[in-house]
Design a protein around this motif. Structure first.
Motif, PDB file in Angstrom:
ATOM      1  N   THR A  18      12.064   3.323  -0.924  1.00  0.00           N
ATOM      2  CA  THR A  18      10.812   2.333  -1.450  1.00  0.00           C
ATOM      3  C   THR A  18      10.688   1.334  -0.446  1.00  0.00           C
ATOM      4  OG1 THR A  18      11.554   2.410  -3.723  1.00  0.00           O
ATOM      5  CG2 THR A  18      10.531   0.473  -3.117  1.00  0.00           C
ATOM      6  N   GLU A  19      11.586   0.802   0.407  1.00  0.00           N
ATOM      7  CA  GLU A  19      11.369  -0.195   1.310  1.00  0.00           C
ATOM      8  C   GLU A  19      10.794   0.542   2.607  1.00  0.00           C
ATOM      9  OE1 GLU A  19      13.551  -2.993   4.867  1.00  0.00           O
ATOM     10  OE2 GLU A  19      14.747  -2.244   3.228  1.00  0.00           O
ATOM     11  N   SER A  20      11.257   1.740   3.051  1.00  0.00           N
ATOM     12  CA  SER A  20      10.633   2.724   3.870  1.00  0.00           C
ATOM     13  C   SER A  20       8.931   2.647   3.833  1.00  0.00           C
ATOM     14  CB  SER A  20      11.239   3.973   4.142  1.00  0.00           C
ATOM     15  OG  SER A  20      12.504   3.680   4.593  1.00  0.00           O
ATOM     16  N   SER A  21       8.675   3.119   2.698  1.00  0.00           N
ATOM     17  CA  SER A  21       7.041   3.282   2.307  1.00  0.00           C
ATOM     18  C   SER A  21       6.328   2.065   2.299  1.00  0.00           C
ATOM     19  CB  SER A  21       6.938   4.154   1.125  1.00  0.00           C
ATOM     20  OG  SER A  21       7.522   5.280   1.161  1.00  0.00           O
ATOM     21  N   ASN A  22       7.102   0.969   1.755  1.00  0.00           N
ATOM     22  CA  ASN A  22       6.502  -0.422   1.718  1.00  0.00           C
ATOM     23  C   ASN A  22       6.202  -0.834   3.126  1.00  0.00           C
ATOM     24  OD1 ASN A  22       6.225  -2.356  -0.816  1.00  0.00           O
ATOM     25  ND2 ASN A  22       7.348  -0.588  -1.260  1.00  0.00           N
ATOM     26  N   SER A  37       6.584   4.360  -5.066  1.00  0.00           N
ATOM     27  CA  SER A  37       6.713   3.194  -3.998  1.00  0.00           C
ATOM     28  C   SER A  37       5.516   3.442  -2.907  1.00  0.00           C
ATOM     29  CB  SER A  37       8.118   3.977  -2.994  1.00  0.00           C
ATOM     30  OG  SER A  37       7.967   5.108  -2.730  1.00  0.00           O
ATOM     31  N   VAL A  38       4.777   4.248  -3.015  1.00  0.00           N
ATOM     32  CA  VAL A  38       3.682   4.627  -2.364  1.00  0.00           C
ATOM     33  C   VAL A  38       2.453   4.013  -3.323  1.00  0.00           C
ATOM     34  CG1 VAL A  38       1.871   6.116  -1.280  1.00  0.00           C
ATOM     35  CG2 VAL A  38       4.209   6.318  -0.702  1.00  0.00           C
ATOM     36  N   LYS A  44      -1.942   0.127  -4.815  1.00  0.00           N
ATOM     37  CA  LYS A  44      -2.377  -0.736  -5.585  1.00  0.00           C
ATOM     38  C   LYS A  44      -2.316  -2.256  -5.427  1.00  0.00           C
ATOM     39  CE  LYS A  44      -1.975   2.798  -9.734  1.00  0.00           C
ATOM     40  NZ  LYS A  44      -1.142   3.114 -10.690  1.00  0.00           N
ATOM     41  N   MET A  45      -1.116  -2.629  -4.872  1.00  0.00           N
ATOM     42  CA  MET A  45      -1.023  -4.168  -4.370  1.00  0.00           C
ATOM     43  C   MET A  45      -2.043  -4.137  -3.348  1.00  0.00           C
ATOM     44  SD  MET A  45       0.213  -6.933  -4.880  1.00  0.00           S
ATOM     45  CE  MET A  45       1.386  -6.778  -6.377  1.00  0.00           C
ATOM     46  N   GLY A  84      -7.311  -6.888  -1.387  1.00  0.00           N
ATOM     47  CA  GLY A  84      -8.768  -6.951  -0.706  1.00  0.00           C
ATOM     48  C   GLY A  84      -9.046  -5.610  -0.089  1.00  0.00           C
ATOM     49  N   PHE A  85      -8.090  -4.710  -0.162  1.00  0.00           N
ATOM     50  CA  PHE A  85      -8.013  -3.351   0.699  1.00  0.00           C
ATOM     51  C   PHE A  85      -8.683  -2.595  -0.192  1.00  0.00           C
ATOM     52  CE2 PHE A  85      -5.026  -5.300   3.189  1.00  0.00           C
ATOM     53  CZ  PHE A  85      -4.860  -4.892   4.397  1.00  0.00           C
TER      54      PHE A  85
END
Length: 389
Positions: free
Chosen positions: A76-80, A107-108, A113-114, A119-120
């Motif tokens: 999860t941290e790696s993908s974030n 995690s992706v 979505k965030m 704004g992306f």
């Protein structure tokens, strides 16, 4: 519960190998200092040596250099880190467009979505009925503002294996960075970054009989990425926080213990499960690709029954599996993966994921198939949906 639990949910997490624990123990009780430079005290130097050796092992496993590996707390941290770090580095230089598939792990998917909320522009591209990416859609979706494509190597639920080389080639030709979540394929399906031009790879320990709470992110040299978590200067100033040295050492040992022979055994268990289910239980559907599939995964829908009911009945008989039923989801939504490959709620709710590990055997498969035959017959006998089928 009848006897010892037969655990067939190894995609969720695996039992720690005793050899991994033995490798980790010295870094808890003897060499427990933080990693220090060659000018520090001896215990810290020894700790750093353990960390460096672990980094070399992880790097060698994908044909990378040690400097391209960053240890993290897990997939999860790696993908974030990959998605947010690239986004921060390139948003003012190139654009704010990101592409992911509709069936990514959370995690992706939820990171993307965030980013949308910030704004992306994010395109969630589709897959076919087997879970395979439409390469033409990918080509057509990439624009001159696209900064990152994040497509998993293997799916966490249905086990479909993407054509990573073809996807990475498209990204390379379009001059777009590519990240892949390889949590469920790492060590089971070879990845060589000297041959496949992927820029960032998420890897994790917990799916290969290593410790939980540790993973790694491969970052190809010269890939623009901003440090996304502030603090100290660890991991070559790319990831703040004291390194989990016992975890890294255990992760590396877990990688060393994976063999082609073991992977072949998992593939045989997978195929045997699918064969028995399809031949001996009516009204079943294999979810995912039949041939483009990771070795340890079989995902099958048993129609006219609820996956949650099957899971509970199996648990009472001493079996652990997972389901795509909404009732077993914290989001209370049916599997987005089954829905993403064109399935309906009934197909998602009746799906059972069998994932195999080092400690499983053919006897485990025989036992659970016999149990499922009985359970499915019982549940269909009281199901109004099954009448006339």
């Amino acid at each position: 519960m009848f006897g010892e639990m037969i655990y067939l949910d190894n995609a969720a997490s695996t039992r720690l190998d005793e050899k991994v624990l033995d490798a980790m123990k010295p870094y808890f009780f003897d060499t427990y200092a933080v990693a220090t430079s060659e000018f520090g005290y001896s215990m810290g130097i020894d700790a750093k040596e353990g960390l460096l050796n672990a980094r070399e092992i992880i790097a060698n496993s994908i044909g990378a250099s040690a400097e391209e590996i960053v240890f993290t707390s897990g997939d999860t941290e790696s993908s974030n880190m990959a998605i947010k770090g690239v986004a921060q580095a390139l948003q003012s230089k190139k654009g704010k467009h990101i592409i992911v598939s509709k069936i990514e792990d959370f995690s992706v998917l939820n990171t993307a979505k965030m980013m949308e909320k910030q704004g992306f522009e994010v395109d969630f591209i589709s897959v076919d009925s087997e879970g395979l990416l439409d390469l033409e859609e990918l080509k057509n979706t990439i624009t001159d503002k696209t900064i990152l494509v994040s497509i998993q190597h293997a799916n966490q639920e249905i086990g479909t294996l993407q054509n990573l080389e073809a996807i990475a080639k498209i990204c390379k030709e379009k001059d777009v960075l590519m990240h892949t979540d390889a949590t469920h394929s790492y060590t089971r399906v070879p990845i060589d970054v000297s041959k496949i031009p992927v820029d960032l790879i998420t890897m994790s320990s917990h799916t290969i009989h290593g410790p939980r709470g540790v993973g790694a992110l491969y970052i190809r040299e010269d890939t623009p990425i901003t440090k996304w978590m502030d603090g100290g200067y660890q991991e070559s100033n790319r990831r703040a926080g004291l390194e989990n040295i016992p975890g890294a050492v255990g992760f590396a040992k877990a990688v060393e213990l994976v063999t082609p022979e073991e992977t072949k055994k998992l593939e045989e268990l997978r195929d045997y499960t699918i064969k028995r289910a399809e031949e001996e239980i009516p009204h079943v559907t294999l979810n995912g690709s039949r041939d483009k599939r990771i070795p340890q995964n079989a995902n099958i829908t048993f129609h006219y029954v609820e996956g949650e009911s099957m899971t509970l009945h199996l648990d009472m008989r001493g079996f652990a599996v997972s389901t795509g039923s909404a009732c077993f989801s914290r989001s209370l939504e049916a599997s987005h993966v089954i829905m993403g490959i064109g399935g309906d709620h009934e197909r998602a709710h009746g799906s059972i994921r069998f994932t195999f590990g080092r400690y499983n055997s053919k006897d485990d498969v025989d036992a659970i198939i016999e149990a499922i035959k009985e359970i499915v017959a019982q549940l269909r006998a009281i199901s109004p949906l099954f009448e006339g089928n």
